[in-house]
Scaffold this motif. Structure first.
Motif, PDB file in Angstrom:
ATOM      1  N   GLU A 199       0.826  -1.205   0.000  1.00 18.89           N
ATOM      2  CA  GLU A 199       0.000   0.000   0.000  1.00 18.89           C
ATOM      3  C   GLU A 199       0.865   1.263   0.000  1.00 18.89           C
ATOM      4  O   GLU A 199       0.536   2.252  -0.664  1.00 18.89           O
ATOM      5  CB  GLU A 199      -0.937  -0.006   1.206  1.00 18.89           C
ATOM      6  N   SER A 200       1.978   1.226   0.719  1.00 22.37           N
ATOM      7  CA  SER A 200       2.861   2.394   0.759  1.00 22.37           C
ATOM      8  C   SER A 200       3.527   2.670  -0.581  1.00 22.37           C
ATOM      9  O   SER A 200       3.783   3.819  -0.931  1.00 22.37           O
ATOM     10  CB  SER A 200       3.942   2.197   1.833  1.00 22.37           C
ATOM     11  N   ILE A 204      -0.752   5.056  -2.962  1.00 19.31           N
ATOM     12  CA  ILE A 204      -0.391   6.078  -1.981  1.00 19.31           C
ATOM     13  C   ILE A 204       0.997   6.628  -2.269  1.00 19.31           C
ATOM     14  O   ILE A 204       1.206   7.834  -2.387  1.00 19.31           O
ATOM     15  CB  ILE A 204      -0.458   5.497  -0.555  1.00 19.31           C
ATOM     16  N   ASP A 228      -4.848  10.984  -0.040  1.00 21.54           N
ATOM     17  CA  ASP A 228      -5.408  11.051   1.310  1.00 21.54           C
ATOM     18  C   ASP A 228      -6.600  10.109   1.459  1.00 21.54           C
ATOM     19  O   ASP A 228      -6.767   9.456   2.503  1.00 21.54           O
ATOM     20  CB  ASP A 228      -5.823  12.486   1.637  1.00 21.54           C
ATOM     21  N   ARG A 231      -5.260   6.569   1.679  1.00 20.05           N
ATOM     22  CA  ARG A 231      -4.617   6.356   2.974  1.00 20.05           C
ATOM     23  C   ARG A 231      -5.671   6.166   4.072  1.00 20.05           C
ATOM     24  O   ARG A 231      -5.553   5.280   4.921  1.00 20.05           O
ATOM     25  CB  ARG A 231      -3.705   7.549   3.289  1.00 20.05           C
ATOM     26  N   TYR A 235      -5.694   2.653   6.193  1.00 16.75           N
ATOM     27  CA  TYR A 235      -5.362   2.660   7.615  1.00 16.75           C
ATOM     28  C   TYR A 235      -6.589   2.806   8.505  1.00 16.75           C
ATOM     29  O   TYR A 235      -6.609   2.293   9.625  1.00 16.75           O
ATOM     30  CB  TYR A 235      -4.367   3.783   7.917  1.00 16.75           C
TER      31      TYR A 235
END
Length: 251
Positions: A199-200, A204, A228, A231, A235
């Motif tokens: 995901e990082s 994103i 945003d 993210r 999370y």
């Protein structure tokens, strides 16, 4: 039009930070390749191959083997062709810009599909039936698909844009493979570190890197907003709820 442009800027084929477009580590990938056990001269197909990194590694693991990557995204196909050429696999790895459900090839020793079950009518069930039909008797299938690690919350569903019935439990996925006439040889799941790194690095990270490099661009605000939202969705939503299972199967 700007929404399409934002998606293009954040797309996976143009993201050099992604080795593959799935939560997967080098060690995990190596274990999958070993479990698939492609023999010398094997014929391998990857349905929804993306740029074919896993396909190329499977071919490299088996002398004289060949691979067909079936993919509809022309940017992914172009990246795959370039990578194959760089690794001396031109001729052994071929890419076909075609939908998985309509591809006519068969008799493969190994058929692969990671995160592409939506390409077939009937989703997971249709994908498993098609993959079984694509391999010779005794051939193997490597199938990657989503499942719920736990009951999804409203935030998880919103973050994914999903419905509760879009996925089921891990055991349900195993049973679907068995119902399709496949025997389960190995089941592994993406761990949390693989998910976090994926995901990082994916939407994103790609969007964030682009925004930092283009502070005055007209699309800067839209890309930042998209980052945003992703993210928050991960999370604050589906992290630890959506799982990705890798099933090594025998026909």
């Amino acid at each position: 039009m700007s929404a399409d442009e934002v998606r293009a800027l954040m797309s996976a084929p143009g993201n050099s930070h992604l080795t593959w477009n799935t939560p997967l580590s080098e060690e995990h990938a190596a274990r999958l390749i070993t479990a698939c056990g492609p023999a010398p001269g094997a014929r391998i197909a990857d349905f929804g191959s993306g740029w074919g990194e896993l396909l190329m590694r499977l071919v490299e693991a088996a002398p004289g083997s060949t691979g067909d990557g079936i993919e509809t995204d022309p940017d992914a196909v172009a990246r795959g062709q370039l990578l194959a050429a760089e690794r001396g696999l031109t001729g052994r790895v071929r890419f076909h810009e075609a939908p998985a459900a309509g591809y006519p090839g068969g008799g493969y020793d190994l058929a692969v599909s990671i995160g592409s079950s939506h390409a077939w009518p009937g989703g997971t069930t249709g994908a498993l039936k098609a993959l079984r039909a694509a391999v010779r008797p005794g051939g193997r299938v490597l199938f990657g698909d989503g499942f719920w690690e736990r009951e999804p919350s409203e935030a998880a569903l919103e973050g994914l844009g999903a419905e509760p019935g879009d996925f089921g439990p891990l055991l349900g996925l195993v049973r679907q493979a068995e119902t399709a006439g496949l025997r389960v040889l190995q089941v592994t799941v993406a761990d949390q570190r693989e998910w976090d790194l994926f995901e990082s690095a994916a939407n994103i990270g790609q969007g964030e890197r682009w925004a930092l490099a283009h502070p005055g661009h007209p699309l800067h605000a839209e890309v930042t907003a998209a980052v945003d939202a992703r993210r928050t969705g991960y999370y604050g939503g589906y992290r630890g709820t959506l799982g990705l299972a890798y099933l090594v199967l025998s026909s």
